[in-house]
Design a protein around this motif. Sequence first.
Motif, PDB file in Angstrom:
ATOM      1  N   ILE A  33       0.841  -1.203   0.000  1.00 21.19           N
ATOM      2  CA  ILE A  33       0.000   0.000   0.000  1.00 21.19           C
ATOM      3  C   ILE A  33       0.874   1.251   0.000  1.00 21.19           C
ATOM      4  CG2 ILE A  33      -1.658   1.338   1.340  1.00 21.19           C
ATOM      5  CD1 ILE A  33      -2.882  -1.289   2.273  1.00 21.19           C
ATOM      6  N   MET A  34       1.931   1.250   0.831  1.00 17.82           N
ATOM      7  CA  MET A  34       2.820   2.411   0.891  1.00 17.82           C
ATOM      8  C   MET A  34       3.523   2.639  -0.445  1.00 17.82           C
ATOM      9  SD  MET A  34       2.493   3.796   3.837  1.00 17.82           S
ATOM     10  CE  MET A  34       3.908   4.890   3.767  1.00 17.82           C
ATOM     11  N   VAL A  35       3.991   1.574  -1.059  1.00 16.64           N
ATOM     12  CA  VAL A  35       4.657   1.701  -2.368  1.00 16.64           C
ATOM     13  C   VAL A  35       3.690   2.250  -3.406  1.00 16.64           C
ATOM     14  CG1 VAL A  35       5.700   0.408  -4.262  1.00 16.64           C
ATOM     15  CG2 VAL A  35       6.382  -0.069  -1.905  1.00 16.64           C
ATOM     16  N   ALA A  36       2.447   1.749  -3.411  1.00 15.67           N
ATOM     17  CA  ALA A  36       1.452   2.227  -4.366  1.00 15.67           C
ATOM     18  C   ALA A  36       1.160   3.717  -4.161  1.00 15.67           C
ATOM     19  CB  ALA A  36       0.171   1.409  -4.223  1.00 15.67           C
ATOM     20  N   LEU A  37       1.071   4.146  -2.901  1.00 14.55           N
ATOM     21  CA  LEU A  37       0.805   5.562  -2.627  1.00 14.55           C
ATOM     22  C   LEU A  37       1.963   6.450  -3.086  1.00 14.55           C
ATOM     23  CD1 LEU A  37      -0.807   5.344   0.937  1.00 14.55           C
ATOM     24  CD2 LEU A  37      -1.951   5.915  -1.204  1.00 14.55           C
ATOM     25  N   VAL A  38       3.196   5.978  -2.861  1.00 11.86           N
ATOM     26  CA  VAL A  38       4.368   6.756  -3.276  1.00 11.86           C
ATOM     27  C   VAL A  38       4.425   6.879  -4.794  1.00 11.86           C
ATOM     28  CG1 VAL A  38       6.891   6.756  -3.357  1.00 11.86           C
ATOM     29  CG2 VAL A  38       5.717   6.257  -1.209  1.00 11.86           C
ATOM     30  N   VAL A  39       4.160   5.762  -5.482  1.00  8.77           N
ATOM     31  CA  VAL A  39       4.171   5.784  -6.949  1.00  8.77           C
ATOM     32  C   VAL A  39       3.089   6.723  -7.481  1.00  8.77           C
ATOM     33  CG1 VAL A  39       3.754   4.398  -9.018  1.00  8.77           C
ATOM     34  CG2 VAL A  39       5.184   3.489  -7.175  1.00  8.77           C
ATOM     35  N   PHE A  40       1.896   6.628  -6.909  1.00  7.05           N
ATOM     36  CA  PHE A  40       0.804   7.499  -7.352  1.00  7.05           C
ATOM     37  C   PHE A  40       1.141   8.965  -7.083  1.00  7.05           C
ATOM     38  CE2 PHE A  40      -3.100   9.868  -6.386  1.00  7.05           C
ATOM     39  CZ  PHE A  40      -3.766   9.730  -7.595  1.00  7.05           C
ATOM     40  N   TRP A  41       1.745   9.241  -5.936  1.00  6.01           N
ATOM     41  CA  TRP A  41       2.147  10.609  -5.577  1.00  6.01           C
ATOM     42  C   TRP A  41       3.123  11.163  -6.608  1.00  6.01           C
ATOM     43  CZ3 TRP A  41       5.059  11.899  -0.366  1.00  6.01           C
ATOM     44  CH2 TRP A  41       5.168  13.295  -0.247  1.00  6.01           C
ATOM     45  N   GLN A  42       4.133  10.361  -6.976  1.00  6.20           N
ATOM     46  CA  GLN A  42       5.122  10.826  -7.933  1.00  6.20           C
ATOM     47  C   GLN A  42       4.508  11.025  -9.320  1.00  6.20           C
ATOM     48  OE1 GLN A  42       8.361  11.807  -7.544  1.00  6.20           O
ATOM     49  NE2 GLN A  42       8.109  12.422  -9.682  1.00  6.20           N
ATOM     50  N   VAL A  43       3.648  10.097  -9.732  1.00  8.51           N
ATOM     51  CA  VAL A  43       2.998  10.222 -11.041  1.00  8.51           C
ATOM     52  C   VAL A  43       2.117  11.463 -11.079  1.00  8.51           C
ATOM     53  CG1 VAL A  43       1.309   9.170 -12.602  1.00  8.51           C
ATOM     54  CG2 VAL A  43       3.100   7.761 -11.565  1.00  8.51           C
TER      55      VAL A  43
END
Length: 272
Positions: A33-43
């Motif tokens: 979940i944390m990785v997905a949130l970080v990726v979405f934040w950067q995108v």
Amino acid sequence: MSDAVISAGAARQRPRAKRLKSRAATGTVVTLIMVALVVFWQVAAGHAWINGQLFGSPLGIYKAADIGLTQGTLVPDTLTTLIETVLGLVIGSGLGIALGLLLWFVPRVAGVTEGFAVILNSIPKIALGPLIVIWFGSDMTSKVWLAGISTFAVAMISSCAAAREVDIDLLNLFRSFNAKPGMIFRKLIVPGALPWIFSTLRVNIGFALIGAVVGEYIASQSGLGHAVFVAGSLFDLNTVWLGIIILTLMATLLSWIVQLAENRIISWKTKR
């Protein structure tokens, strides 16, 4: 006989293996979940779906960390805040726990003292910050004092409650054997209060960290609180996020150390 012993040992291992498997699964889910949130934040920041200047971005945080390491400020600031937090936690919580437990010997005084502790705990520590800085200066001493004050009252109140909530049947059993108060204190009160003490330490980690950071906000030339304050004044949100992340990791690390110590010291505590 040997088969029975092996079967009993295997039966005891199953719940432990099940707990470890459950924790591993939970950790994996949280990580994903944390990785997905970080990726979405950067995108989102990269495609201008959100204002990168206003909300920062993972890549910007990485660059801020690289600059801090290159300039040699990030590690000293982190160590400064860590030292202030640990010293404040140990001094404040240690004094509070000791006083709270010793008040078991004088229950009439305990109620009055606990009332003063409640009043002290209700005072916003940020309001005490300027006084502490004026009294003890703007160096590390004032931050340690502020962190210690932030943890003292909670530790004392919790320790008083722990000593008061001791099993009355065990207490009567000790007294039936004419055990002296000192022996009751060492053999019953202190061991019975240990779970409360470690729970208080985990709570006080956050209070000590807040006290140290607030002191750095008010008057300091180093520390993560000072770095975050300066970065916020310059609208450098990536450095602000970096400071928040490091403070979170610091609190998590200290909590893990306290948990490890609890597991070693309170070996009889039931695991769930």
